[in-house]
Scaffold this active site. Structure first.
Site, PDB file in Angstrom:
ATOM      1  N   HIS A 152       5.015  11.845  16.879  1.00  0.00           N
ATOM      2  CA  HIS A 152       4.472  13.015  16.180  1.00  0.00           C
ATOM      3  C   HIS A 152       3.419  13.747  17.003  1.00  0.00           C
ATOM      4  O   HIS A 152       3.108  14.912  16.728  1.00  0.00           O
ATOM      5  CB  HIS A 152       3.897  12.608  14.818  1.00  0.00           C
ATOM      6  CG  HIS A 152       2.590  11.889  14.863  1.00  0.00           C
ATOM      7  ND1 HIS A 152       2.466  10.550  14.600  1.00  0.00           N
ATOM      8  CD2 HIS A 152       1.334  12.311  15.144  1.00  0.00           C
ATOM      9  CE1 HIS A 152       1.200  10.185  14.696  1.00  0.00           C
ATOM     10  NE2 HIS A 152       0.491  11.238  15.037  1.00  0.00           N
ATOM     11  N   ASP A 163       8.533   6.568  14.858  1.00  0.00           N
ATOM     12  CA  ASP A 163       7.466   7.438  15.366  1.00  0.00           C
ATOM     13  C   ASP A 163       7.007   7.013  16.758  1.00  0.00           C
ATOM     14  O   ASP A 163       5.816   6.982  17.059  1.00  0.00           O
ATOM     15  CB  ASP A 163       6.283   7.460  14.399  1.00  0.00           C
ATOM     16  CG  ASP A 163       5.288   8.577  14.717  1.00  0.00           C
ATOM     17  OD1 ASP A 163       5.689   9.549  15.397  1.00  0.00           O
ATOM     18  OD2 ASP A 163       4.120   8.484  14.307  1.00  0.00           O
ATOM     19  N   SER A 194      -3.839   8.050  17.292  1.00  0.00           N
ATOM     20  CA  SER A 194      -2.393   7.844  17.203  1.00  0.00           C
ATOM     21  C   SER A 194      -1.827   7.397  18.548  1.00  0.00           C
ATOM     22  O   SER A 194      -2.082   8.013  19.576  1.00  0.00           O
ATOM     23  CB  SER A 194      -1.701   9.141  16.775  1.00  0.00           C
ATOM     24  OG  SER A 194      -2.099   9.526  15.487  1.00  0.00           O
ATOM     25  N   LEU A 232      25.642   1.920   6.071  1.00  0.00           N
ATOM     26  CA  LEU A 232      26.708   1.447   5.197  1.00  0.00           C
ATOM     27  C   LEU A 232      27.679   2.548   4.796  1.00  0.00           C
ATOM     28  O   LEU A 232      28.796   2.262   4.383  1.00  0.00           O
ATOM     29  CB  LEU A 232      26.115   0.847   3.916  1.00  0.00           C
ATOM     30  CG  LEU A 232      25.312  -0.454   4.011  1.00  0.00           C
ATOM     31  CD1 LEU A 232      24.720  -0.782   2.652  1.00  0.00           C
ATOM     32  CD2 LEU A 232      26.205  -1.579   4.488  1.00  0.00           C
TER      33      LEU A 232
END
Length: 480
Positions: free
Chosen positions: A123, A153, A226, A281
């Protein structure tokens, strides 16, 4: 006065007893102190962070992303814009106000390979036109995105540098709730900041998180943190800080990191394929609540309730239908919804999987061949743009009134606006440029000529700036 012998002996005995008790208490206290500094049952020592920080901070980097665009570019999990370095001409290191320039963010990261491979958060960098990485030793290097994965991320960056110090990778599976951890990052742009705390919960699964496990800690992280590494007390990286849960946008005690084993599996796929291979799935499912479990005749909530199946998809081909509950995969005892999500996502596309299914109060086994999920869009570098001859500067002639305010007898040009490299270097609207390198400039034409000559060397360009009564040089790098 002479005391009777029996009384003197009694008093002497009492003093000796009291001295012995005091000595015993001191010994017990000392033993308690010594015990608190000895390793615990898992060999963990009391936290002494100074030596660990001095050894591990060399792997930590700051990531500057310029020209950010798009949904993820430059915004952290709380919508904050990360903070650039303070204004070098402010005289006091800057006001501390958040920047308004939407083209720049600051995040953290760490080196995982000596040949210039760096891990950070997606991000913070996806959508950037240019990336610059500042190493712990103060050196800088251009970077490119080698690959990214939005589900976890993560972004893998490549620098043109070699021989870098490398993170030592730990094992999150050995982490226990209550263990000490610490992190080194750049909160609010304050590089190489250290915070510490304990593991609050592991694994922590977030609603809508796709079954990705997280390490919850109370080590403070803030905008700019971050992508920073999370360390154990051996100095090993056990996670990459990804987000905080906050109502204010700042740290409130809940920080979340992606376990490093999950991150390194993503890295392996990014380096080998350029994307992360996952399976699905071919069905929409939801978690089974206690109420739904009773409705469908289960003793306890478990597995995934099938809502619909895609036509021609793996679930339909295997015979699954609405109302089925997938209890587990390959007979695994862990029947949690998040465990099922992880098992399916990590399965090899096309390889058979044995699913245990609950249908109409009976158990049955079905064989399903999962299909590959379409990978994230290519993270290739953006196309090259034509170079800006003025490094993001818009300049104009200085009016006589402006010269009078600045007390300039002659020469210089005014800065009307800045962006990109000039903005990051610290130039602002209202500045006056008096010289380019060591060449004084009298007007816009002289400025353009001096700038073109200075840029021909390929080195950063130094501008002599006057802002109010403050004067100083600022260096602008064309790569920023």
């Amino acid at each position: 006065m002479v005391h009777p012998p029996t009384r003197s002996l009694a008093r002497l005995a009492w003093h000796r007893l009291r001295a012995g008790l005091v000595g015993a208490l001191i010994a017990v206290a000392a033993a308690g102190v010594a015990q608190s500094a000895t390793p615990g049952p898992r060999g963990d020592a009391e936290p002494h962070f100074a030596a660990l920080v001095s050894r591990e901070e060399s792997i930590v980097v700051s990531v500057r992303a310029l020209g950010l665009d798009g949904e993820y570019g430059g915004f952290n999990e709380n919508g904050w814009k990360d903070v650039p370095p303070p204004d070098p001409l402010s005289g006091d290191g800057g006001s501390g106000a958040l920047p308004t320039d939407p083209s720049l963010s600051l995040a953290s990261g760490f080196v995982i390979d000596a040949d210039g491979w760096v891990l950070t958060n997606a991000h913070a960098v996806v959508g950037a036109k240019r990336l610059r990485v500042r190493l712990a030793d103060g050196g800088e290097a251009a970077a490119r995105i080698a690959g990214y994965d939005l589900r976890t991320d993560l972004a893998l960056l490549r620098l043109e540098r070699h021989g870098l110090p490398v993170a030592r990778i730990g094992d999150p599976k050995k982490v226990a709730v209550g263990d000490w951890v610490f992190t080194i990052g750049a909160p609010f742009g304050l590089e190489l900041s250290v915070t510490a705390g304990i593991v609050s919960a592991y694994p922590r699964f977030l609603p809508g998180g796709g079954g990705v496990p997280m390490l919850q800690t109370d080590a403070a992280i803030n905008p700019g943190s971050s992508g920073s590494p999370l360390f154990n007390l051996k100095g090993e990286v056990i996670g990459i800080n990804s987000m905080m849960l906050s109502g204010s946008g700042g740290y409130e005690g809940v920080s979340l990191a992606l376990p490093i084993d999950v991150a390194m599996r993503v890295v392996a796929d990014l380096r080998s394929r350029g994307y992360v291979q996952r399976s699905h799935l071919g069905a929409q499912v939801q978690e089974v609540t206690p109420e739904l479990a009773r409705s469908f005749g289960l003793d306890a909530p478990m597995g995934a309730l099938v809502l619909s199946v895609a036509q021609g998809g793996p679930a339909e081909q295997a015979g699954l239908r609405t109302g089925d509950i997938v209890l587990g995969v390959e007979g695994a005892p862990d029947r949690r919804y998040v465990t099922l999500q992880q098992a399916v996502a990590s399965a090899a596309p096309g390889e058979p999987m044995q699913l245990e299914v609950w249908r109409r109060n009976a158990r049955l086994t079905v064989t399903l061949h999962p299909a590959a999920i379409e990978p994230d869009a290519s993270a290739a570098s953006p196309p090259a743009t034509s170079p800006d001859p003025r490094l993001g500067l818009v300049v104009e002639e200085l009016t006589p009134a402006r010269r009078s305010v600045l007390r300039l007898a002659g020469g210089g040009v005014g800065v009307r606006s800045t962006r990109g490299p000039a903005w990051y270097a610290g130039l602002r609207s209202g500045d006056a440029i008096l010289a380019v390198n060591d060449v004084t400039v009298a007007d816009v034409a002289a400025f353009d000529a001096a700038l073109a000559a200075a840029r021909a060397s390929g080195r950063p360009v130094a501008f002599l700036i006057q802002r109010g009564s403050v004067i100083g040089y600022l260096a602008v790098d064309a790569d920023d």
